[in-house]
Scaffold this motif. Structure first.
Motif, short mmCIF file in Angstrom:
data_model
loop_
_atom_site.label_atom_id
_atom_site.label_comp_id
_atom_site.label_asym_id
_atom_site.label_seq_id
_atom_site.Cartn_x
_atom_site.Cartn_y
_atom_site.Cartn_z
N ALA A 246 9.70 -11.33 1.00
CA ALA A 246 9.46 -12.03 2.26
C ALA A 246 8.20 -12.88 2.23
CB ALA A 246 9.39 -11.03 3.41
N ASN A 247 7.56 -12.98 1.03
CA ASN A 247 6.31 -13.75 0.87
C ASN A 247 5.20 -13.20 1.75
OD1 ASN A 247 7.34 -15.59 -1.05
ND2 ASN A 247 8.24 -16.84 0.57
N LEU A 248 5.16 -11.90 1.90
CA LEU A 248 4.07 -11.22 2.60
C LEU A 248 3.23 -10.47 1.57
CD1 LEU A 248 6.12 -9.86 5.63
CD2 LEU A 248 4.80 -11.97 5.51
N CYS A 249 2.05 -10.04 1.98
CA CYS A 249 1.08 -9.53 1.00
C CYS A 249 0.60 -8.13 1.33
CB CYS A 249 -0.12 -10.47 0.91
SG CYS A 249 0.31 -12.14 0.40
N ILE A 250 0.29 -7.40 0.28
CA ILE A 250 -0.28 -6.07 0.39
C ILE A 250 -1.79 -6.20 0.20
CG2 ILE A 250 -0.34 -3.75 -0.58
CD1 ILE A 250 2.26 -4.40 0.81
N ALA A 251 -2.54 -5.76 1.21
CA ALA A 251 -4.00 -5.85 1.14
C ALA A 251 -4.56 -4.75 0.24
CB ALA A 251 -4.60 -5.74 2.54
N PHE A 252 -4.04 -3.56 0.36
CA PHE A 252 -4.47 -2.44 -0.48
C PHE A 252 -3.36 -1.41 -0.46
CE2 PHE A 252 -6.00 -1.56 3.79
CZ PHE A 252 -5.55 -0.26 4.02
N SER A 253 -3.37 -0.52 -1.44
CA SER A 253 -2.36 0.54 -1.52
C SER A 253 -3.04 1.79 -2.07
CB SER A 253 -1.20 0.11 -2.43
OG SER A 253 -0.18 1.09 -2.44
N GLU A 254 -3.16 2.79 -1.22
CA GLU A 254 -3.84 4.03 -1.59
C GLU A 254 -2.92 5.21 -1.33
OE1 GLU A 254 -6.61 4.11 -3.15
OE2 GLU A 254 -7.19 2.01 -2.90
N ILE A 255 -3.30 6.38 -1.89
CA ILE A 255 -2.48 7.57 -1.74
C ILE A 255 -3.26 8.67 -1.04
CG2 ILE A 255 -1.10 7.05 -3.79
CD1 ILE A 255 -2.75 9.21 -5.26
N ILE A 256 -2.52 9.58 -0.41
CA ILE A 256 -3.08 10.79 0.17
C ILE A 256 -2.75 11.92 -0.79
CG2 ILE A 256 -3.03 12.38 2.12
CD1 ILE A 256 -2.05 10.06 3.84
N PRO A 257 -3.73 12.58 -1.36
CA PRO A 257 -3.43 13.61 -2.36
C PRO A 257 -2.74 14.82 -1.74
CG PRO A 257 -5.76 13.62 -1.80
CD PRO A 257 -5.17 12.42 -1.12
N LYS A 258 -1.83 15.41 -2.50
CA LYS A 258 -1.16 16.61 -2.04
C LYS A 258 -2.14 17.78 -1.96
CE LYS A 258 2.85 17.13 -1.68
NZ LYS A 258 3.76 17.05 -0.50
N VAL A 259 -2.99 17.88 -2.98
CA VAL A 259 -4.08 18.86 -2.97
C VAL A 259 -5.35 18.10 -2.65
CG1 VAL A 259 -5.36 20.55 -4.31
CG2 VAL A 259 -2.89 20.28 -4.67
N TYR A 260 -6.04 18.56 -1.62
CA TYR A 260 -7.16 17.78 -1.10
C TYR A 260 -8.17 17.43 -2.19
CZ TYR A 260 -10.93 16.18 1.86
OH TYR A 260 -11.92 15.42 2.44
N SER A 261 -8.50 16.14 -2.25
CA SER A 261 -9.50 15.63 -3.19
C SER A 261 -10.41 14.68 -2.42
CB SER A 261 -8.83 14.91 -4.36
OG SER A 261 -9.78 14.20 -5.12
N TYR A 262 -11.69 15.02 -2.40
CA TYR A 262 -12.64 14.19 -1.65
C TYR A 262 -12.69 12.77 -2.21
CZ TYR A 262 -17.02 12.37 0.19
OH TYR A 262 -17.95 11.58 0.79
#
Length: 912
Positions: A246-262
């Motif tokens: 669609a010619n749209l853009c991703i500014a950033f892509s991050e993940i939420i860890p399954k096991v908490y990681s600071y």
């Protein structure tokens, strides 16, 4: 494929861990014993039932981390009671009881259930899948029969990663599995998951719906946050692909860890803080999202609009009033809501006293009322997670208050008893019904008319093979209790629609899920509909729709310039070059204007260039027209005078007919300037110079006839021999030859290379100068070369004849007139070449008028003066008297020269 391999490895290790064969003495038989059993909690009801349906539900949200000091594998215990998963599990039991009570489905056949808690972890899902297949009996495995009744299929497993793990094992045996909440697109791959079906739409549909929603609101710069599992990763992967298409853009892509990681969580927080994206897609389950929500609260991140996936948009775990300042205004897609008759009453029918061994009900009661059940060691409200931002220290937070059993469920306000948003809960019901309808179709098969080859055989309950039931599931079609049509396609997916929900606050300060639209998806239609009369709440400072772009849309008059190394949504706005425009905002290229157009100041439109030519209605053109007409009237007046006084000596002197022709030619030249004024056309371009050249040719040839007569008169006056005068006919022949030659050249000019209208856009970029392209320069020079030649002859002959005595100085007047004529045209050339546009034409007209007025004044003004104001001088005695050439005291006239040589009278030369 990685997830499938992971599941197979876990299953293989589980088998190795569960069964260990030891060899005793040589004479003793080989025996097998279990080193341990899986620590699984759930519910079983298989006695006196024909078939059992398995169930996998996340009744807990996580497992307790293993003690690293223990080297042997241990089946983990669970914590974090999940009211939502508990309700899903109860819904399955309620649905099975409802089916058993019906007479139209599976008559004379009753269904039991075997349900396990997956604890929302892959390991527990694998353990449960293995138990479904073999059981945990000591001596021998019981395939599909560990409860005493055959296992027909599995409902679950309440999460994409869990379903992928379980289906990787169950699919090896083609054991039917119907999901109710797993949307991961990879589950549609029948090569990897041949026995998996679901009553919820694939993320392939949801990702497309998200992109359409983003396009609807004009957002182009989007951030993504995904859970670190199959659901999040595959969901965001599909979303990114659709965004790119669609010619749209991703500014950033991050993940939420399954096991908490600071570190990982802080990376996601920093990306949200520093990015200019104000709209963020969250692809995660409510359980995985909980730590992330605490981070948003801790860092006080507001003024963001969250696009929610179906896994958390209606979750009470997230939709809390205290989170509204951070997540209020979230908009996302939800499974259609439904009401399930009798479910509310069934949910209220729960109490720990009914079964002291029901640890799940005891934990539910303890967690709901924050009390400890007497004589129970079931832990609750425990949290072994470490380093979580905003997490309270709740390790084994057992309450000192004991439960009385008199607590009332009506006083509770939690997810378990909330039946206002039955969405995934309704999917659980439909998943159970899918299995029941398929079993019902299988049970009604008539031998000889069955679907199996060879022989059109049938399968029979309870000893059918799993693949035989899969045939009926793959072709299943039925109508639900609320009128919805369920059709499972070849990939195990369903069609339907999503509700588009918006988080708003109700009058009581609670979060309300307000429906603001729908996304309908069928086999032939995909349509996003936003309800017009519904107000959407936006969690922005202005309470208006957020503006999420990397760079603002380029206004008209500019184009997008690519920034090297950045997404296409990040660009600079570059003004269009001269002659180019962009009429719409956000254009990638500027469009070139046509040659007749120029750009406006904003370079947003092509504006027709100003067409410049010497017009009649402008002051300069009007003035030149007046001068032209006035000159023609003056010449006409002179002609009238000549006609009236045509018999007078002065008019008859030096060829009256030539004088009339000169007057006609002057009228032609004066009026020919009119062709230079006004909008040029092909005919006017051909007429202007040809008419002017012919007019000058006639005028100058007539003057040449006069000057030749004067020249001969002078030669006669100076000659001592007898000379013959020039007959008047010869003068007319000179004129005729000159005009015929000029006419021939002009005719060739017009036939071979005629002038044409020319749009001169080189002189000025902002204007179109309409002028005449003269065609052939050679022809043009030839046409006016004849006039120049005639003018030169006139000048030479009259310069000699100017010494001829004359009572009105005609020779001198013609000489002076020709001198001025040349001066006008000599001055005209440099001025003409250095002038542009309409002034160039004006200069040419001025030269025409000046030269015409010059000839008119020099040739006819003296004669008209004598004719009208000095009539006494217009007599034969003065104009044509005879005198002796020997008398030097008497002037000779140019009209009648009488010479007496040797007392011989010479006849007049100039009289007609």
């Amino acid at each position: 494929m990685a997830s499938r391999n992971k599941c197979l490895a876990l299953g293989f290790l589980a088998f190795l861990w569960a069964e260990l064969c030891t060899e005793g003495k040589e004479k003793e038989e080989q025996t097998c014993r279990l080193l341990g059993k899986f620590d699984l909690n759930g519910y079983v009801d298989a006695k006196n039932h024909s078939l059992v349906i398995g169930g996998l539900f996340p009744i807990h949200s996580r497992t307790i981390p293993a003690n690293e000091s223990i080297l042997e594998p241990v089946s983990a215990k669970c914590e974090g009671f999940n009211f939502r998963g508990f309700r899903w599990m109860k819904t399955m039991i309620h649905t099975i009881k409802e089916i058993n009570e019906r007479k139209d489905i599976l008559p004379n056949i009753t269904l039991g259930y075997q349900i396990f808690d997956t604890c929302f972890t892959i390991s527990k899902s694998v353990e449960a899948a293995l138990v479904f297949l073999t059981g945990q009996e000591e001596n021998k495995p019981n395939f599909r029969n560990s409860t005493g009744a055959f296992l027909a299929g599995i409902i679950g497993a309440g999460g994409s990663s869990l379903s992928v793990a379980a289906s990787g094992i169950l699919g090896l045996y083609y054991l039917p599995q119907v999901g109710y909440a797993s949307t991961c697109s990879i589950l549609s791959d029948k090569y990897q998951f041949p026995s998996y079906l679901r009553t919820i739409a694939s993320d392939k549909i949801q990702s497309e719906a998200m992109v359409r929603l983003i396009q609807h609101f004009g957002w182009v710069w989007i951030g993504t946050i995904a859970a670190d599992d199959d659901y999040g990763k595959y969901g965001v992967k599909l979303f990114k692909e659709n965004m790119e298409n669609a010619n749209l853009c991703i500014a950033f892509s991050e993940i939420i860890p399954k096991v908490y990681s600071y570190e990982k969580m802080q990376r996601a927080v920093d990306a949200i803080k520093t990015s200019t994206a104000r709209v963020i897609v969250l692809y995660a389950s409510d359980i995985d999202l909980s730590p992330f929500v605490l981070e948003m609260v801790y860092h006080n991140i507001t003024d963001r609009t969250w696009i929610a996936s179906e896994a958390w948009i209606t979750s009470a775990l997230i939709a809390k009033p205290e989170y509204f300042p951070y997540f209020g205004g979230s908009i996302g897609f939800a499974i259609p809501r439904s009401d399930i008759p009798g479910l509310k009453e069934f949910l209220y029918d729960v109490h720990p006293s009914k079964d002291p061994n029901d640890v799940l009900t005891i934990e539910f009661w303890q967690t709901a009322f924050n009390c400890t059940w007497p004589n129970s060691n079931v832990p609750y409200n425990s949290d072994h997670r470490v380093n979580m931002t905003g997490k309270e220290d709740r390790l084994h937070a057992m309450s000192d208050t004991f439960c009385t059993g008199e607590e009332k469920l009506e006083d509770l306000k939690n997810t378990y008893l909330d039946v206002s948003q039955l969405r995934i809960t309704n999917n659980v019901k439909q998943a159970v019904y899918s299995m029941a309808y398929a079993l019902d179709s299988l049970s009604r098969c008539e031998e000889g008319r069955g679907p199996y080859v060879p022989g059109n055989t049938c399968a029979f309950i309870p000893d059918f093979e799993p693949w035989q039931l899969m045939y009926y599931l793959k072709t299943l079609k039925f109508t639900t209790h609320d009128g919805r049509r369920i059709e499972i396609d070849e990939n195990g997916d369903v069609t339907g629609y999503y509700d588009i929900l918006n988080w708003q606050l109700d009058d009581n300060g609670n979060i309300a899920f307000v429906k603001v639209g729908e996304y309908v998806f069928t086999n032939s239609m995909f349509e996003l509909v936003i309800t017009k009369n519904t107000t959407i709440f936006w969690n922005t400072e202005s309470s208006e729709c957020p503006h999420s772009v990397c760079a603002d849309v380029c206004p008209p008059g500019t184009r997008r310039g690519i920034r090297q190394g950045e997404p296409i949504c990040c660009f600079d706005c570059i003004p269009c070059a001269d002659g180019y425009v962009s009429q719409e905002p956000g254009q990638r290229k500027c469009k070139q204007c046509g040659e007749d157009y120029l750009t406006n100041a904003q370079k947003s439109e092509c504006v027709l260039k100003e067409v410049e030519f010497l017009a009649y209605d402008e002051p300069l053109g009007f003035t030149l027209v007046i001068l032209s007409i006035f000159g023609a009237l003056v010449v006409t007046a002179v002609t009238v005078v000549y006609v009236v006084y045509r018999h007078t000596p002065l008019v008859n002197a030096n060829d009256r007919e030539l004088s009339f022709l000169i007057q006609v030619s002057l009228i032609i030249t004066l009026l020919s300037s009119m062709f230079f004024i006004g909008k040029p056309s092909d005919w006017s371009c051909m007429a202007r110079h040809v008419t002017l050249a012919l007019g000058y040719s006639l005028c100058l040839s007539c003057i040449l006839g006069k000057t030749i007569s004067l020249f001969l008169a002078y030669r006669i006056s100076q000659s001592k021999t007898r000379l013959t005068s020039m007959h008047p006919v010869y003068r007319k022949i000179v004129v005729l030859i000159s005009v015929l030659v000029e006419t021939g050249v002009c005719a060739a000019y017009l036939v071979l290379e005629p002038p044409r209208v020319y749009k001169n856009m080189e002189a000025q970029n902002t204007k179109i100068i309409l002028e005449c392209n003269e065609g052939s320069i050679e022809f043009l020079c030839s046409v006016f070369g004849i006039d120049i030649f005639l003018a030169l002859l006139c000048s030479l002959t009259t310069s000699v004849a100017r010494q001829l005595p004359d009572n009105y100085y005609e020779g001198k007047c013609i000489t002076f007139g020709m001198l001025v004529f040349f001066m006008v045209w000599i001055c005209f050339v440099p001025v003409y070449l250095n002038t542009k546009g309409k002034f160039k034409v004006a200069v040419e007209i001025f030269a025409i008028l000046a030269s015409s007025y010059d000839l008119l004044g020099c040739i006819f003004a003296p004669k008209c003066f004598i004719i009208l104001l000095r009539p006494k001088r217009n007599t034969n005695e003065i104009v044509g008297e005879r005198i002796s050439t020997l008398d030097k005291g008497i002037q000779l006239t140019a009209s009648s020269v009488s010479s007496e040589i040797n007392n011989t009278v010479v006849s007049t030369v100039l009289d007609d």
